[in-house]
Design an enzyme around this catalytic site. Structure first.
Site, mmCIF file in Angstrom:
data_model
loop_
_atom_site.group_PDB
_atom_site.id
_atom_site.type_symbol
_atom_site.label_atom_id
_atom_site.label_comp_id
_atom_site.label_asym_id
_atom_site.label_seq_id
_atom_site.Cartn_x
_atom_site.Cartn_y
_atom_site.Cartn_z
ATOM 1 N N SER A 125 -30.923 -40.948 -86.105
ATOM 2 C CA SER A 125 -29.747 -40.014 -86.436
ATOM 3 C C SER A 125 -30.404 -38.456 -86.027
ATOM 4 O O SER A 125 -31.710 -38.333 -86.275
ATOM 5 C CB SER A 125 -29.180 -39.792 -87.566
ATOM 6 O OG SER A 125 -28.292 -38.813 -87.794
ATOM 7 N N TYR A 150 -29.121 -40.083 -97.195
ATOM 8 C CA TYR A 150 -28.764 -40.934 -95.909
ATOM 9 C C TYR A 150 -29.497 -40.302 -95.057
ATOM 10 O O TYR A 150 -30.486 -41.111 -94.208
ATOM 11 C CB TYR A 150 -27.436 -40.457 -95.632
ATOM 12 C CG TYR A 150 -27.139 -40.990 -94.116
ATOM 13 C CD1 TYR A 150 -27.197 -42.293 -93.727
ATOM 14 C CD2 TYR A 150 -27.126 -40.130 -92.855
ATOM 15 C CE1 TYR A 150 -26.925 -42.754 -92.360
ATOM 16 C CE2 TYR A 150 -27.032 -40.490 -91.808
ATOM 17 C CZ TYR A 150 -26.850 -42.054 -91.522
ATOM 18 O OH TYR A 150 -27.059 -42.384 -90.014
ATOM 19 N N LYS A 154 -33.091 -42.359 -93.030
ATOM 20 C CA LYS A 154 -33.457 -42.496 -91.689
ATOM 21 C C LYS A 154 -34.839 -42.014 -91.405
ATOM 22 O O LYS A 154 -35.542 -42.724 -90.480
ATOM 23 C CB LYS A 154 -32.264 -41.813 -90.818
ATOM 24 C CG LYS A 154 -30.926 -42.231 -90.850
ATOM 25 C CD LYS A 154 -30.852 -43.545 -89.978
ATOM 26 C CE LYS A 154 -29.667 -44.237 -90.249
ATOM 27 N NZ LYS A 154 -29.511 -45.805 -89.698
HETATM 28 P P1 NAD Z 1 -20.958 -48.998 -89.287
HETATM 29 O O1 NAD Z 1 -20.640 -48.863 -90.794
HETATM 30 O O2 NAD Z 1 -19.487 -49.037 -88.626
HETATM 31 O O3 NAD Z 1 -21.846 -50.267 -88.870
HETATM 32 C C1 NAD Z 1 -22.626 -50.579 -89.709
HETATM 33 C C2 NAD Z 1 -22.353 -52.075 -90.103
HETATM 34 O O4 NAD Z 1 -23.571 -52.778 -90.644
HETATM 35 C C3 NAD Z 1 -21.332 -52.606 -90.784
HETATM 36 O O5 NAD Z 1 -20.643 -53.597 -89.784
HETATM 37 C C4 NAD Z 1 -21.638 -53.193 -92.162
HETATM 38 O O6 NAD Z 1 -20.797 -54.195 -92.393
HETATM 39 C C5 NAD Z 1 -23.002 -53.608 -91.610
HETATM 40 N N1 NAD Z 1 -24.090 -53.559 -92.789
HETATM 41 C C6 NAD Z 1 -24.228 -52.411 -93.762
HETATM 42 N N2 NAD Z 1 -25.123 -52.839 -94.672
HETATM 43 C C7 NAD Z 1 -25.600 -54.101 -94.504
HETATM 44 C C8 NAD Z 1 -26.499 -54.986 -94.738
HETATM 45 N N3 NAD Z 1 -27.228 -54.682 -96.089
HETATM 46 N N4 NAD Z 1 -26.879 -56.167 -94.313
HETATM 47 C C9 NAD Z 1 -25.948 -56.582 -93.304
HETATM 48 N N5 NAD Z 1 -25.026 -55.627 -92.653
HETATM 49 C C10 NAD Z 1 -24.804 -54.443 -93.202
HETATM 50 O O7 NAD Z 1 -21.604 -47.727 -88.790
HETATM 51 P P2 NAD Z 1 -21.864 -47.349 -87.248
HETATM 52 O O8 NAD Z 1 -21.174 -46.056 -87.130
HETATM 53 O O9 NAD Z 1 -21.662 -48.387 -86.359
HETATM 54 O O10 NAD Z 1 -23.415 -46.966 -87.461
HETATM 55 C C11 NAD Z 1 -24.332 -48.017 -86.939
HETATM 56 C C12 NAD Z 1 -25.717 -47.367 -87.235
HETATM 57 O O11 NAD Z 1 -25.841 -46.215 -86.673
HETATM 58 C C13 NAD Z 1 -25.902 -47.020 -88.576
HETATM 59 O O12 NAD Z 1 -27.315 -47.532 -88.894
HETATM 60 C C14 NAD Z 1 -25.825 -45.481 -88.862
HETATM 61 O O13 NAD Z 1 -26.472 -44.991 -90.071
HETATM 62 C C15 NAD Z 1 -26.316 -44.988 -87.508
HETATM 63 N N6 NAD Z 1 -25.848 -43.745 -87.037
HETATM 64 C C16 NAD Z 1 -24.482 -43.768 -87.044
HETATM 65 C C17 NAD Z 1 -23.900 -42.638 -86.442
HETATM 66 C C18 NAD Z 1 -22.537 -42.329 -86.512
HETATM 67 O O14 NAD Z 1 -21.791 -41.141 -86.393
HETATM 68 N N7 NAD Z 1 -21.737 -43.275 -86.376
HETATM 69 C C19 NAD Z 1 -24.806 -41.520 -86.279
HETATM 70 C C20 NAD Z 1 -26.047 -41.706 -86.203
HETATM 71 C C21 NAD Z 1 -26.659 -42.829 -86.693
HETATM 72 C C1 WQD Z 2 -18.277 -32.478 -87.342
HETATM 73 C C2 WQD Z 2 -17.772 -31.304 -87.361
HETATM 74 C C3 WQD Z 2 -17.638 -30.622 -89.666
HETATM 75 C C4 WQD Z 2 -14.534 -33.391 -90.656
HETATM 76 C C5 WQD Z 2 -22.366 -36.706 -89.521
HETATM 77 C C6 WQD Z 2 -23.675 -36.855 -90.160
HETATM 78 C C7 WQD Z 2 -24.777 -37.287 -89.427
HETATM 79 C C8 WQD Z 2 -24.304 -38.292 -88.217
HETATM 80 C C9 WQD Z 2 -22.965 -37.954 -87.675
HETATM 81 C C10 WQD Z 2 -24.983 -40.546 -88.911
HETATM 82 C C11 WQD Z 2 -18.442 -30.613 -88.604
HETATM 83 C C12 WQD Z 2 -16.378 -30.685 -88.818
HETATM 84 C C13 WQD Z 2 -15.457 -32.785 -90.197
HETATM 85 C C14 WQD Z 2 -13.316 -32.778 -91.344
HETATM 86 C C15 WQD Z 2 -14.293 -30.712 -90.321
HETATM 87 N N1 WQD Z 2 -24.121 -39.522 -88.871
HETATM 88 N N2 WQD Z 2 -15.376 -31.280 -89.610
HETATM 89 N N3 WQD Z 2 -13.155 -31.464 -90.884
HETATM 90 O O1 WQD Z 2 -21.563 -33.768 -89.939
HETATM 91 O O2 WQD Z 2 -21.955 -33.381 -87.335
HETATM 92 O O3 WQD Z 2 -22.643 -35.400 -88.526
HETATM 93 O O4 WQD Z 2 -22.070 -37.637 -88.792
HETATM 94 O O5 WQD Z 2 -26.029 -40.488 -88.753
HETATM 95 O O6 WQD Z 2 -25.654 -37.753 -90.088
HETATM 96 O O7 WQD Z 2 -23.937 -35.629 -90.841
HETATM 97 O O8 WQD Z 2 -20.304 -34.956 -88.168
HETATM 98 O O9 WQD Z 2 -17.894 -35.577 -87.748
HETATM 99 O O10 WQD Z 2 -18.896 -35.194 -90.106
HETATM 100 O O11 WQD Z 2 -18.498 -33.153 -88.269
HETATM 101 O O12 WQD Z 2 -13.843 -29.427 -89.862
HETATM 102 O O13 WQD Z 2 -12.370 -33.331 -91.981
HETATM 103 O O14 WQD Z 2 -16.338 -31.409 -87.981
HETATM 104 O O15 WQD Z 2 -17.784 -29.509 -90.645
HETATM 105 O O16 WQD Z 2 -18.692 -29.128 -88.075
HETATM 106 P P1 WQD Z 2 -21.648 -34.192 -88.530
HETATM 107 P P2 WQD Z 2 -18.548 -34.892 -88.758
#
Ligand code: NAD
Ligand code: WQD
Length: 339
Positions: A125, A150, A154
């Site tokens: 991330s 979190y 990572k």
């Molecule tokens: P998500 O929660 O939709 O998907 C994660 C999946 O992993 C889910 O289906 C959940 O059931 C499964 N899971 C969780 N813990 C588990 C375990 N212990 N064993 C087996 N399965 C498990 O999340 P996402 O948005 O699809 O994110 C996927 C990955 O990408 C995550 O590692 C997240 O941290 C990373 N990530 C997400 C974002 C984002 O904004 N969505 C940004 C950066 C990184």
């Molecule tokens: C985006 C913008 C908020 C909600 C997070 C995690 C990051 C990554 C992605 C996993 C910000 C604003 C949001 C609301 C708002 N996840 N906002 N009202 O914070 O960039 O990143 O998700 O790895 O680690 O920190 O994403 O979608 O939460 O926010 O005004 O109800 O929207 O302040 O500026 P963020 P976000």
């Protein structure tokens, strides 16, 4: 490479990546404990691709379950999405987060090693750059101190994977640092379905638009940005999924590699709301609220490395991101059906 083992493949990014892989004729096994996803995703993937991925319900912290799944048929590479991802929850339940994310990744790598599998793509991330990095973020910047468990989890996993590569030249790891994935598959059949009140901006906007939440609170209007609201690098989840397919060939080279996956430009919260309103043709009631703890004013990627080395770029327009989000949300106002 033909058989890809996808942990967390029933989740938001995982399901889109599985679609991408099946469409490119890979064999796919999803390994997921469904703690944040639905079994209905599997039917939806089948509807989109005409193919059924193998599915194993299991937890990545369960080595025996993983070993049994690896023994079913040879695995060429693992794409590792499984983990917990809610920043606020990680502050309240740090042990859960370190256990699921860090311990889970350790068990996964140990079990892979025992099975002779040493190729892995990891969901990292942009949060690993920490609070004091300057934008645009570039892969060779030092990692900062994460502001929450979190983010720390990572960074720890990246470090563990990098140490693993240093210790044994047979490992190939690609850590993909995602910026802000949004949108949904163009079919409207799969998309983001957070449980409870969404933490992230895009699902919050779409749930307000569909009438499930009364209004959006915009966190902060006095940042040092053009309109006073925060800037983020939003990319389409299908572009992100494509990035995983394009990173697979990079695993042919041993060692630890890192790639930013973002568009290289930032949009403000207000721009996001306005773009959504234009596309959906309806207002998104909103009000300004105080800043949210831990939010940075501006985050966007330098995504040149992924372009040069993987031939990948995220080109889908903001309008399409909004159209696809709205198609998914309006067709599934309550998310996936619950049984
Ligand atoms: P998500 O929660 O939709 O998907 C994660 C999946 O992993 C889910 O289906 C959940 O059931 C499964 N899971 C969780 N813990 C588990 C375990 N212990 N064993 C087996 N399965 C498990 O999340 P996402 O948005 O699809 O994110 C996927 C990955 O990408 C995550 O590692 C997240 O941290 C990373 N990530 C997400 C974002 C984002 O904004 N969505 C940004 C950066 C990184
Ligand atoms: C985006 C913008 C908020 C909600 C997070 C995690 C990051 C990554 C992605 C996993 C910000 C604003 C949001 C609301 C708002 N996840 N906002 N009202 O914070 O960039 O990143 O998700 O790895 O680690 O920190 O994403 O979608 O939460 O926010 O005004 O109800 O929207 O302040 O500026 P963020 P976000």
């Amino acid at each position: 490479m033909s058989h890809i083992f996808v942990t967390g493949g029933a989740g938001y990014i995982g399901s889109h990546t599985v679609v991408e892989l099946l469409n490119a004729d890979f064999d796919v096994t999803i390994f997921d404990n469904l703690c944040n996803s639905s079994r209905v995703v599997l039917e939806r993937i089948q509807k989109i691709t005409g193919k059924t991925p193998d599915f194993v319900e299991g937890d990545i912290r369960d080595s025996a379950a993983l070993a049994a799944a690896f023994a079913r048929k040879p695995v060429d590479a693992v794409i590792h999405f499984a983990g917990l991802k809610a920043v606020g929850e990680s502050i309240e339940q740090p042990l859960e987060y370190y256990d699921n994310n860090v311990s889970g990744s350790i068990v996964l790598c140990e079990t892979m090693q025992a099975a002779g599998i040493r190729k892995i793509i990891f969901s990292s991330s942009a949060t690993v750059y920490g609070e004091s990095a300057s934008v645009p973020y570039k892969e060779d910047m030092p990692l900062g101190r994460a502001s929450n468990p979190y983010g720390a989890s990572k960074a720890m996993i990246e470090r563990m994977l990098s140490d693993l590569c240093d210790s044994d030249g047979r490992w190939s790891v690609a850590a993909l640092r995602y910026f802000n994935p949004v949108g949904a598959h163009k079919s409207g059949l799969i998309g983001e379905d957070p449980k409870g009140v969404p933490n992230n901006l895009m699902p919050f906007i779409s749930r307000v638009a569909v009438g499930k939440l009364p209004e959006l609170a915009i966190f902060g209007q006095d940042y040092d940005t053009p309109d006073g609201t925060c800037l983020r690098d939003y990319l389409h989840v299908s572009d992100l999924a494509d990035g995983h397919r394009r990173a697979l060939p990079a695993l042919e080279k041993p060692g630890f590699q890192v790639y930013n996956l973002g568009t290289g430009r930032g949009y403000s919260v207000i721009e996001m709301v306005q773009a959504f309103e234009r596309v959906a043709g309806r207002p998104v009631p909103h009000r300004f609220a105080p800043r949210r703890d831990g939010d940075l004013p501006a985050v966007w990627a330098n995504a040149d490395k992924a372009k040069t080395e993987l031939g990948w770029s995220a080109d889908t327009s903001l309008e399409t991101m909004m159209e696809d989000t709205w198609r998914w949300q309006s067709a599934n106002p309550d998310g996936y059906p619950q049984f």
